[in-house]
Scaffold this motif. Structure first.
Motif, PDB file in Angstrom:
ATOM      1  N   ILE A 167     -55.219  -4.192 -45.218  1.00  0.00           N
ATOM      2  CA  ILE A 167     -55.381  -4.135 -43.841  1.00  0.00           C
ATOM      3  C   ILE A 167     -53.945  -3.809 -43.703  1.00  0.00           C
ATOM      4  CG2 ILE A 167     -57.403  -5.778 -43.014  1.00  0.00           C
ATOM      5  CD1 ILE A 167     -55.048  -7.648 -42.576  1.00  0.00           C
ATOM      6  N   ALA A 168     -52.923  -4.018 -44.377  1.00  0.00           N
ATOM      7  CA  ALA A 168     -51.474  -3.712 -43.854  1.00  0.00           C
ATOM      8  C   ALA A 168     -51.339  -2.329 -44.486  1.00  0.00           C
ATOM      9  CB  ALA A 168     -50.706  -4.147 -45.352  1.00  0.00           C
ATOM     10  N   ILE A 169     -52.566  -1.440 -45.386  1.00  0.00           N
ATOM     11  CA  ILE A 169     -52.643  -0.271 -45.189  1.00  0.00           C
ATOM     12  C   ILE A 169     -52.941   0.683 -45.015  1.00  0.00           C
ATOM     13  CG2 ILE A 169     -53.113   1.537 -47.087  1.00  0.00           C
ATOM     14  CD1 ILE A 169     -52.650  -0.816 -49.464  1.00  0.00           C
ATOM     15  N   LEU A 170     -53.998   0.425 -44.377  1.00  0.00           N
ATOM     16  CA  LEU A 170     -54.611   1.032 -42.779  1.00  0.00           C
ATOM     17  C   LEU A 170     -54.043   0.939 -41.938  1.00  0.00           C
ATOM     18  CD1 LEU A 170     -57.520   1.250 -41.889  1.00  0.00           C
ATOM     19  CD2 LEU A 170     -57.388  -0.927 -41.296  1.00  0.00           C
ATOM     20  N   HIS A 201     -64.066  -4.214 -40.328  1.00  0.00           N
ATOM     21  CA  HIS A 201     -64.352  -3.690 -42.259  1.00  0.00           C
ATOM     22  C   HIS A 201     -63.683  -3.951 -43.101  1.00  0.00           C
ATOM     23  CE1 HIS A 201     -67.438  -1.456 -44.223  1.00  0.00           C
ATOM     24  NE2 HIS A 201     -66.544  -0.937 -45.008  1.00  0.00           N
ATOM     25  N   VAL A 202     -62.198  -3.594 -42.800  1.00  0.00           N
ATOM     26  CA  VAL A 202     -61.398  -3.775 -44.036  1.00  0.00           C
ATOM     27  C   VAL A 202     -61.445  -5.435 -44.159  1.00  0.00           C
ATOM     28  CG1 VAL A 202     -59.341  -2.897 -44.801  1.00  0.00           C
ATOM     29  CG2 VAL A 202     -60.539  -1.288 -44.101  1.00  0.00           C
ATOM     30  N   THR A 250     -62.757  -8.094 -43.022  1.00  0.00           N
ATOM     31  CA  THR A 250     -64.056  -8.741 -43.900  1.00  0.00           C
ATOM     32  C   THR A 250     -63.901  -8.128 -45.418  1.00  0.00           C
ATOM     33  OG1 THR A 250     -65.662  -8.010 -41.645  1.00  0.00           O
ATOM     34  CG2 THR A 250     -66.253  -8.413 -43.946  1.00  0.00           C
ATOM     35  N   PHE A 251     -63.869  -7.120 -46.281  1.00  0.00           N
ATOM     36  CA  PHE A 251     -63.731  -7.030 -46.911  1.00  0.00           C
ATOM     37  C   PHE A 251     -62.304  -7.026 -48.219  1.00  0.00           C
ATOM     38  CE2 PHE A 251     -66.580  -3.770 -46.479  1.00  0.00           C
ATOM     39  CZ  PHE A 251     -68.073  -3.686 -47.485  1.00  0.00           C
ATOM     40  N   GLN A 252     -61.356  -7.888 -47.524  1.00  0.00           N
ATOM     41  CA  GLN A 252     -60.400  -8.186 -48.363  1.00  0.00           C
ATOM     42  C   GLN A 252     -60.510  -9.745 -47.796  1.00  0.00           C
ATOM     43  OE1 GLN A 252     -55.843  -6.908 -46.691  1.00  0.00           O
ATOM     44  NE2 GLN A 252     -55.665  -9.432 -46.024  1.00  0.00           N
ATOM     45  N   THR A 253     -60.633 -10.242 -47.088  1.00  0.00           N
ATOM     46  CA  THR A 253     -61.207 -11.728 -46.491  1.00  0.00           C
ATOM     47  C   THR A 253     -61.887 -12.500 -48.101  1.00  0.00           C
ATOM     48  OG1 THR A 253     -60.538 -12.115 -45.077  1.00  0.00           O
ATOM     49  CG2 THR A 253     -61.773 -13.801 -45.391  1.00  0.00           C
ATOM     50  N   ALA A 254     -63.378 -11.222 -48.220  1.00  0.00           N
ATOM     51  CA  ALA A 254     -64.523 -12.115 -49.280  1.00  0.00           C
ATOM     52  C   ALA A 254     -63.562 -12.080 -50.511  1.00  0.00           C
ATOM     53  CB  ALA A 254     -65.370 -11.022 -49.456  1.00  0.00           C
TER      54      ALA A 254
END
Length: 105
Positions: free
Chosen positions: A2-5, A33-34, A36-40
């Motif tokens: 998320i930081a990159i986003l 979106h990002v 969700t995937f990072q947390t998963a």
């Protein structure tokens, strides 16, 4: 992730999208979106035994770690909205014509 986003996409979204609310919506959807995937990915790694993001499941500090993760990601989220706003401000400033000085009047 998320930081990159936030670093790569927030300011260009503010610059590219004319309507500020639409820019906020695009950024919010991309972040969701990002996030969700990072947390998963972090939860799957924690389940496999990694304690890099969260402490051991037997630890009583699990709530504190989760709260810390929430606070950290919320700060990053808010910084992204600030960059979207900055991008929108820069866009409107570039489009505003400079004040004209007329010497023949």
């Amino acid at each position: 992730m998320i930081a990159i986003l936030v670093i790569v996409a927030a300011l260009p979204i503010g610059l590219a999208i004319r309507n500020r609310m639409a820019a906020y919506l695009v950024y919010g959807l991309a972040f969701a979106h990002v996030y969700t995937f990072q947390t998963a990915i972090l939860v799957m790694e924690w389940h496999n035994g990694s304690t890099a993001a969260f402490k051991d499941s037997r630890s009583t500090a699990l709530l504190g770690d989760t709260l810390g993760y929430f606070v950290f990601t919320t700060i990053i989220y808010a910084a992204g909205f600030g960059l979207v706003t900055l991008g929108h401000w820069l866009r409107s400033r570039r489009q505003t014509p400079a004040h004209e000085v007329r010497l023949d009047a």
